[in-house]
Design a protein around this motif. Sequence first.
Motif, PDB file in Angstrom:
ATOM      1  N   GLY A   1      14.452 -13.096  13.388  1.00  0.00           N
ATOM      2  CA  GLY A   1      15.522 -12.455  12.920  1.00  0.00           C
ATOM      3  C   GLY A   1      15.509 -11.981  11.632  1.00  0.00           C
ATOM      4  O   GLY A   1      14.500 -12.068  11.062  1.00  0.00           O
ATOM      5  N   PRO A   2      16.587 -11.229  11.147  1.00  0.00           N
ATOM      6  CA  PRO A   2      16.502 -10.666   9.733  1.00  0.00           C
ATOM      7  C   PRO A   2      16.212 -11.779   8.816  1.00  0.00           C
ATOM      8  O   PRO A   2      16.789 -12.814   8.825  1.00  0.00           O
ATOM      9  N   VAL A   3      15.710 -11.332   7.560  1.00  0.00           N
ATOM     10  CA  VAL A   3      15.469 -12.262   6.377  1.00  0.00           C
ATOM     11  C   VAL A   3      16.199 -12.022   5.291  1.00  0.00           C
ATOM     12  O   VAL A   3      16.850 -11.118   5.114  1.00  0.00           O
ATOM     13  N   ASP A   4      16.503 -13.204   4.300  1.00  0.00           N
ATOM     14  CA  ASP A   4      17.127 -12.898   3.230  1.00  0.00           C
ATOM     15  C   ASP A   4      16.164 -12.397   2.158  1.00  0.00           C
ATOM     16  O   ASP A   4      16.863 -11.779   1.185  1.00  0.00           O
ATOM     17  N   PHE A   5      14.977 -12.631   2.169  1.00  0.00           N
ATOM     18  CA  PHE A   5      14.130 -12.325   1.050  1.00  0.00           C
ATOM     19  C   PHE A   5      12.820 -11.718   1.747  1.00  0.00           C
ATOM     20  O   PHE A   5      12.233 -12.351   2.657  1.00  0.00           O
ATOM     21  N   ILE A   6      12.282 -10.693   1.228  1.00  0.00           N
ATOM     22  CA  ILE A   6      10.833 -10.282   1.432  1.00  0.00           C
ATOM     23  C   ILE A   6      10.003 -10.644  -0.001  1.00  0.00           C
ATOM     24  O   ILE A   6      10.478 -10.091  -0.991  1.00  0.00           O
ATOM     25  N   VAL A   7       8.897 -11.050   0.051  1.00  0.00           N
ATOM     26  CA  VAL A   7       8.127 -11.435  -1.178  1.00  0.00           C
ATOM     27  C   VAL A   7       6.942 -11.165  -0.809  1.00  0.00           C
ATOM     28  O   VAL A   7       6.260 -11.331   0.128  1.00  0.00           O
ATOM     29  N   SER A   8       6.276 -10.202  -1.827  1.00  0.00           N
ATOM     30  CA  SER A   8       4.890 -10.001  -1.662  1.00  0.00           C
ATOM     31  C   SER A   8       3.955  -9.496  -2.910  1.00  0.00           C
ATOM     32  O   SER A   8       4.542  -9.096  -3.969  1.00  0.00           O
ATOM     33  N   ASN A   9       2.795 -10.174  -2.840  1.00  0.00           N
ATOM     34  CA  ASN A   9       1.854  -9.723  -4.051  1.00  0.00           C
ATOM     35  C   ASN A   9       0.816  -8.889  -3.319  1.00  0.00           C
ATOM     36  O   ASN A   9      -0.161  -9.415  -3.075  1.00  0.00           O
ATOM     37  N   PRO A  10       1.154  -7.512  -3.197  1.00  0.00           N
ATOM     38  CA  PRO A  10       0.179  -6.819  -2.355  1.00  0.00           C
ATOM     39  C   PRO A  10      -0.986  -6.283  -3.024  1.00  0.00           C
ATOM     40  O   PRO A  10      -1.237  -6.363  -4.336  1.00  0.00           O
ATOM     41  N   PRO A  11      -1.783  -5.677  -2.375  1.00  0.00           N
ATOM     42  CA  PRO A  11      -2.833  -5.063  -2.808  1.00  0.00           C
ATOM     43  C   PRO A  11      -2.156  -3.835  -3.603  1.00  0.00           C
ATOM     44  O   PRO A  11      -1.684  -2.783  -3.198  1.00  0.00           O
ATOM     45  N   TYR A  12      -2.517  -3.817  -4.975  1.00  0.00           N
ATOM     46  CA  TYR A  12      -1.988  -2.690  -5.911  1.00  0.00           C
ATOM     47  C   TYR A  12      -2.846  -2.154  -6.801  1.00  0.00           C
ATOM     48  O   TYR A  12      -2.491  -1.128  -7.726  1.00  0.00           O
ATOM     49  N   VAL A  13      -4.023  -2.412  -6.993  1.00  0.00           N
ATOM     50  CA  VAL A  13      -5.146  -2.108  -7.844  1.00  0.00           C
ATOM     51  C   VAL A  13      -5.349  -0.572  -7.213  1.00  0.00           C
ATOM     52  O   VAL A  13      -5.616  -0.239  -6.075  1.00  0.00           O
ATOM     53  N   PHE A  14      -5.505   0.199  -8.259  1.00  0.00           N
ATOM     54  CA  PHE A  14      -5.971   1.666  -8.196  1.00  0.00           C
ATOM     55  C   PHE A  14      -7.311   1.899  -7.512  1.00  0.00           C
ATOM     56  O   PHE A  14      -8.066   1.069  -8.361  1.00  0.00           O
ATOM     57  N   HIS A  15      -7.530   2.379  -6.788  1.00  0.00           N
ATOM     58  CA  HIS A  15      -8.922   2.252  -6.000  1.00  0.00           C
ATOM     59  C   HIS A  15      -9.872   2.745  -7.130  1.00  0.00           C
ATOM     60  O   HIS A  15     -11.076   2.281  -7.229  1.00  0.00           O
ATOM     61  N   GLU A  16      -9.675   3.702  -8.175  1.00  0.00           N
ATOM     62  CA  GLU A  16     -10.478   4.234  -8.992  1.00  0.00           C
ATOM     63  C   GLU A  16     -10.713   3.278 -10.140  1.00  0.00           C
ATOM     64  O   GLU A  16     -11.900   2.946 -10.614  1.00  0.00           O
ATOM     65  N   ASP A  17      -9.908   2.154 -10.009  1.00  0.00           N
ATOM     66  CA  ASP A  17     -10.082   1.059 -11.116  1.00  0.00           C
ATOM     67  C   ASP A  17     -11.036  -0.268 -10.309  1.00  0.00           C
ATOM     68  O   ASP A  17     -11.366  -1.122 -11.087  1.00  0.00           O
ATOM     69  N   MET A  18     -11.118  -0.195  -9.067  1.00  0.00           N
ATOM     70  CA  MET A  18     -12.038  -1.265  -8.200  1.00  0.00           C
ATOM     71  C   MET A  18     -13.073  -1.678  -9.211  1.00  0.00           C
ATOM     72  O   MET A  18     -13.577  -2.671  -9.228  1.00  0.00           O
ATOM     73  N   ALA A  19     -13.961  -0.449  -9.359  1.00  0.00           N
ATOM     74  CA  ALA A  19     -15.378  -0.813  -9.855  1.00  0.00           C
ATOM     75  C   ALA A  19     -15.345  -1.542 -11.137  1.00  0.00           C
ATOM     76  O   ALA A  19     -16.511  -2.048 -11.374  1.00  0.00           O
ATOM     77  N   SER A  20     -14.251  -1.252 -11.962  1.00  0.00           N
ATOM     78  CA  SER A  20     -14.410  -2.106 -13.292  1.00  0.00           C
ATOM     79  C   SER A  20     -13.855  -3.546 -13.264  1.00  0.00           C
ATOM     80  O   SER A  20     -13.881  -4.167 -14.377  1.00  0.00           O
ATOM     81  N   LEU A  21     -13.514  -3.919 -12.176  1.00  0.00           N
ATOM     82  CA  LEU A  21     -13.062  -5.490 -12.115  1.00  0.00           C
ATOM     83  C   LEU A  21     -14.216  -6.325 -12.336  1.00  0.00           C
ATOM     84  O   LEU A  21     -15.476  -6.089 -12.162  1.00  0.00           O
ATOM     85  N   ASP A  22     -13.828  -7.632 -12.762  1.00  0.00           N
ATOM     86  CA  ASP A  22     -14.961  -8.426 -13.108  1.00  0.00           C
ATOM     87  C   ASP A  22     -15.968  -8.801 -12.115  1.00  0.00           C
ATOM     88  O   ASP A  22     -15.447  -8.833 -10.740  1.00  0.00           O
ATOM     89  N   THR A  23     -17.111  -9.099 -12.432  1.00  0.00           N
ATOM     90  CA  THR A  23     -18.068  -9.490 -11.294  1.00  0.00           C
ATOM     91  C   THR A  23     -17.703 -10.764 -10.372  1.00  0.00           C
ATOM     92  O   THR A  23     -17.804 -10.599  -9.351  1.00  0.00           O
ATOM     93  N   GLU A  24     -16.882 -11.707 -10.947  1.00  0.00           N
ATOM     94  CA  GLU A  24     -16.401 -12.768 -10.175  1.00  0.00           C
ATOM     95  C   GLU A  24     -15.636 -12.178  -9.023  1.00  0.00           C
ATOM     96  O   GLU A  24     -15.510 -12.806  -8.091  1.00  0.00           O
ATOM     97  N   ILE A  25     -14.698 -11.276  -9.364  1.00  0.00           N
ATOM     98  CA  ILE A  25     -13.766 -10.704  -8.449  1.00  0.00           C
ATOM     99  C   ILE A  25     -14.725  -9.858  -7.206  1.00  0.00           C
ATOM    100  O   ILE A  25     -14.513 -10.226  -6.160  1.00  0.00           O
ATOM    101  N   LEU A  26     -15.443  -9.095  -7.742  1.00  0.00           N
ATOM    102  CA  LEU A  26     -16.438  -8.104  -6.802  1.00  0.00           C
ATOM    103  C   LEU A  26     -17.200  -9.044  -6.100  1.00  0.00           C
ATOM    104  O   LEU A  26     -17.363  -8.380  -4.978  1.00  0.00           O
ATOM    105  N   CYS A  27     -17.597 -10.185  -6.586  1.00  0.00           N
ATOM    106  CA  CYS A  27     -18.893 -10.880  -5.658  1.00  0.00           C
ATOM    107  C   CYS A  27     -18.176 -11.856  -4.855  1.00  0.00           C
ATOM    108  O   CYS A  27     -18.929 -12.222  -3.528  1.00  0.00           O
ATOM    109  N   TYR A  28     -16.910 -12.182  -5.073  1.00  0.00           N
ATOM    110  CA  TYR A  28     -16.469 -13.297  -4.315  1.00  0.00           C
ATOM    111  C   TYR A  28     -15.179 -13.208  -3.640  1.00  0.00           C
ATOM    112  O   TYR A  28     -15.042 -13.655  -2.490  1.00  0.00           O
TER     113      TYR A  28
END
Length: 355
Positions: free
Chosen positions: A248-275
Amino acid sequence: MRYLTCPLLRRLFGLSLWCMPRGLSQSKGPVLSPKRLCLRQSCTARPGLVTATDVVNYWQKVFETNGIPEARESSEYIVSFVLGAKTFQSLNSKSLHAPLTVVQQEQIQQLSNKRLERMPVQYVLGEWDFQDITLKMRPPVFIPRPETEDLVSLVVEEEHWKCKKNSGLCFPVPVSHPVILEVGCGSGAIALSLLRKLPQSRVIAVDKEEAAVDLSRENAHRLQLQDRIHIIHHDVSYSSAKQLLLWGPVDFIVSNPPYVFHEDMASLDTEILCYEHLDALDGGDDGMRVIKTILALAPSLLKDSGSLFLEVDPRHPNMVENWLQAHPNLLLVLHAIHKDFCGKPRFLHIRKQSG
């Protein structure tokens, strides 16, 4: 760092078996400062009285020498976890100064070795707190960030506002049983927090990654919330609305979607890129690949006057507003922009207008 006093040196000599992480040579593994190398070479097999404070200071220095971010915090979290506490500050004086057992020292060594490999602390410990719940964590499922707790609070505040508004009406209104759809549930942090804070609610949680679905289900069972949540292994797309509307229809939609600009991905911390699973972060060229899909689906999924809450990049609010104005047929209006604790515009509240 201060030079170690003789009594403390004697206590640290008991660390002979774990001055250098197992399986890591000096040439390939973590680098120790000259002082630490000297200490390691002078260590003997004789056990010593090593306290929690000693070990935190020791591993902080090792982490710092090896360029591990948040070295003090990492060391404190690991030692606290082994001692059965949430934080180092919550340990009492007795726990801080009592000698650690050999088993505790070995556990700290094993966990610290993982941190030296740049594994995020959340994965090292295998659990993490979010709002008022403790979640199991394991790679590569996305780790919930502290600012996302505000996203949960905004949904709760909106539901409370609706209930208060309805209570002021002159005719009786049924007790609210909000239905919430979360897109991209990850570990279940958002969905399960909402179930805890809104006891009458039900949640449909969707994620395209099987590892995330499995972990969300595990966390739901651990928290005994499995009866109020449907967790679906499904990739949200323009053709998926029909399947999601089975509830049925919902009261709320909530999301923390992928939102990092692709060009910024390479600058993410090593912890993120590796794991972490990078698909949970990469939002495409403009960071809005998944956001646009959610916006396009929202009108067919939301009840009239229902709300969509999104966590986004600080550059996105204007982009989303322009996109909505270019698609007036969706009947979605950007109702509010909320800032995170750093003062950056991070959360969007979008409402569906009555048709």
